[in-house]
Design an enzyme around this catalytic site. Structure first.
Site, PDB file in Angstrom:
ATOM      1  N   ASP A 261       0.798  -1.265   0.193  1.00 46.76           N
ATOM      2  CA  ASP A 261       0.151  -0.148   0.107  1.00 46.76           C
ATOM      3  C   ASP A 261       1.066   1.437   0.058  1.00 46.76           C
ATOM      4  O   ASP A 261       0.832   2.158   0.766  1.00 46.76           O
ATOM      5  CB  ASP A 261      -0.965  -0.040   1.101  1.00 46.76           C
ATOM      6  CG  ASP A 261      -0.291  -0.130   2.546  1.00 46.76           C
ATOM      7  OD1 ASP A 261       0.916  -0.446   2.733  1.00 46.76           O
ATOM      8  OD2 ASP A 261      -0.860   0.202   3.572  1.00 46.76           O
TER       9      ASP A 261
ATOM     10  N   HIS B  77       8.821  -0.519   9.586  1.00 46.26           N
ATOM     11  CA  HIS B  77       7.912  -1.842   9.706  1.00 46.26           C
ATOM     12  C   HIS B  77       8.277  -2.554   8.533  1.00 46.26           C
ATOM     13  O   HIS B  77       8.425  -3.866   8.726  1.00 46.26           O
ATOM     14  CB  HIS B  77       6.404  -1.266   9.704  1.00 46.26           C
ATOM     15  CG  HIS B  77       5.989  -0.162  10.877  1.00 46.26           C
ATOM     16  ND1 HIS B  77       6.052  -0.684  11.895  1.00 46.26           N
ATOM     17  CD2 HIS B  77       5.915   1.031  10.712  1.00 46.26           C
ATOM     18  CE1 HIS B  77       5.693   0.307  12.815  1.00 46.26           C
ATOM     19  NE2 HIS B  77       5.553   1.393  11.963  1.00 46.26           N
TER      20      HIS B  77
END
Length: 299
Positions: free
Chosen positions: A11, A226
């Site tokens: 994303d 992340h």
């Protein structure tokens, strides 16, 4: 060196860590990126960012496919523009196809069982691919993903955006290595690290300074790594990340816990870890990882 073939499902365009992860994958000799697919909300804008990142990196050989913007049940704005998207710079990008699900299925089914899926966003594309072609369950080598939080009580973003998709993936029987907030929050770039990234990127990371600048307009902190840590997990083999096999279920019904990754083994000692195919990252050598990342993507 035999390289692991991966598809990155992303994303890209909101938090900066997706772009950081792609650059890291391109500079990792252990990996062969055979394609990038986009997911969640405005997948076309995300695909355009990915196309330009690859073009600037000199890796136009890697195909980009736009995937599914709508979660299975959650309602989202499909036209929302990611904060790293620039109409001036990205608006005319082309060279991608709107067929991510077919690309994932075809790539896996034509493989020799040696293809790893690396989702670093909500799991909608992966779940729909599994539903459309159930044989993926026995053909995917493994899924190495960023998402979840397994040793404390938090509902992590990628899972919360589409809990139903996450549940399908977690219950698919495909071996999963899940890199969650338990470890990723420990991996944060310092301002000196950001300065190095902005001033000395390699060609494969040449689009990062511009994307970081766009991202910095909507945030007040340095990047948390992340998604790059999930890329690292594909080839780490226990050097920087320790994984633990646990029985994990995704909560889809709770009023306050929807999207939580419920660890039946570690939290309540009721799970059957021996029969689980899910391993969750429990510890990380954050300093070693940050050093590896910067040495690969920067001069």
């Amino acid at each position: 060196m035999e390289r692991t073939k991966i598809i990155i499902d992303t994303d890209i365009g909101d938090d900066i860590d997706d772009a950081l992860a792609i650059a890291f994958a391109l500079e990792s000799p252990e990996l062969e990126v055979i394609g990038i697919t986009t997911v969640f909300k405005n997948v076309t804008a995300r695909a355009k960012i990915a196309v330009n990142l690859l073009k600037t990196a000199g890796r136009e050989d890697i195909p980009v496919y736009a995937g599914i913007g709508s979660p299975i049940l959650n309602k989202v704005d499909l036209n929302e523009i990611p904060n790293q998207y620039s109409e001036e710079k990205d608006g005319h990008a082309d060279g991608f196809e709107p067929t991510a699900i077919d690309f994932i299925i075809d790539s896996v089914m034509k493989s020799d069982g040696d293809l790893t899926l690396v989702p670093i966003g909500p799991l909608t594309n992966i779940a729909i691919a599994i539903l459309k072609e159930p044989k993926l369950k026995t053909k995917v080598k493994e899924i190495v993903m960023m998402g979840g939080c397994f040793y404390s009580h938090l509902s992590e973003w990628n899972i919360r955006c589409d809990p139903e998709a996450a549940r399908i993936v977690f219950e698919s029987g495909i071996p999963i290595k899940a890199v969650g907030l338990d470890v990723t929050v420990q991996c944060v770039l310092s301002q000196d690290d950001v300065n190095r990234l902005m001033n000395k990127p390699r060609q494969t990371a040449a689009y990062l300074p511009e994307l970081v600048q766009r991202w910095q307009q909507v945030t007040d902190h340095t990047p948390m790594m992340h998604d790059p840590l999930a890329i690292c997990a594909v080839f780490d083999n226990g050097k920087m990340l320790e994984f633990q096999r646990d029985e994990i279920v995704v909560e889809t019904q709770g009023e306050f816990t929807r999207g939580a990754t419920y660890n039946k083994t570690a939290l309540y000692w009721r799970g059957n870890a021996d029969q689980s195919v899910i391993e969750a990252a429990k510890t990380v050598d954050a300093e070693a990882f940050i050093k590896l990342y910067l040495d690969r993507v920067c001069y």
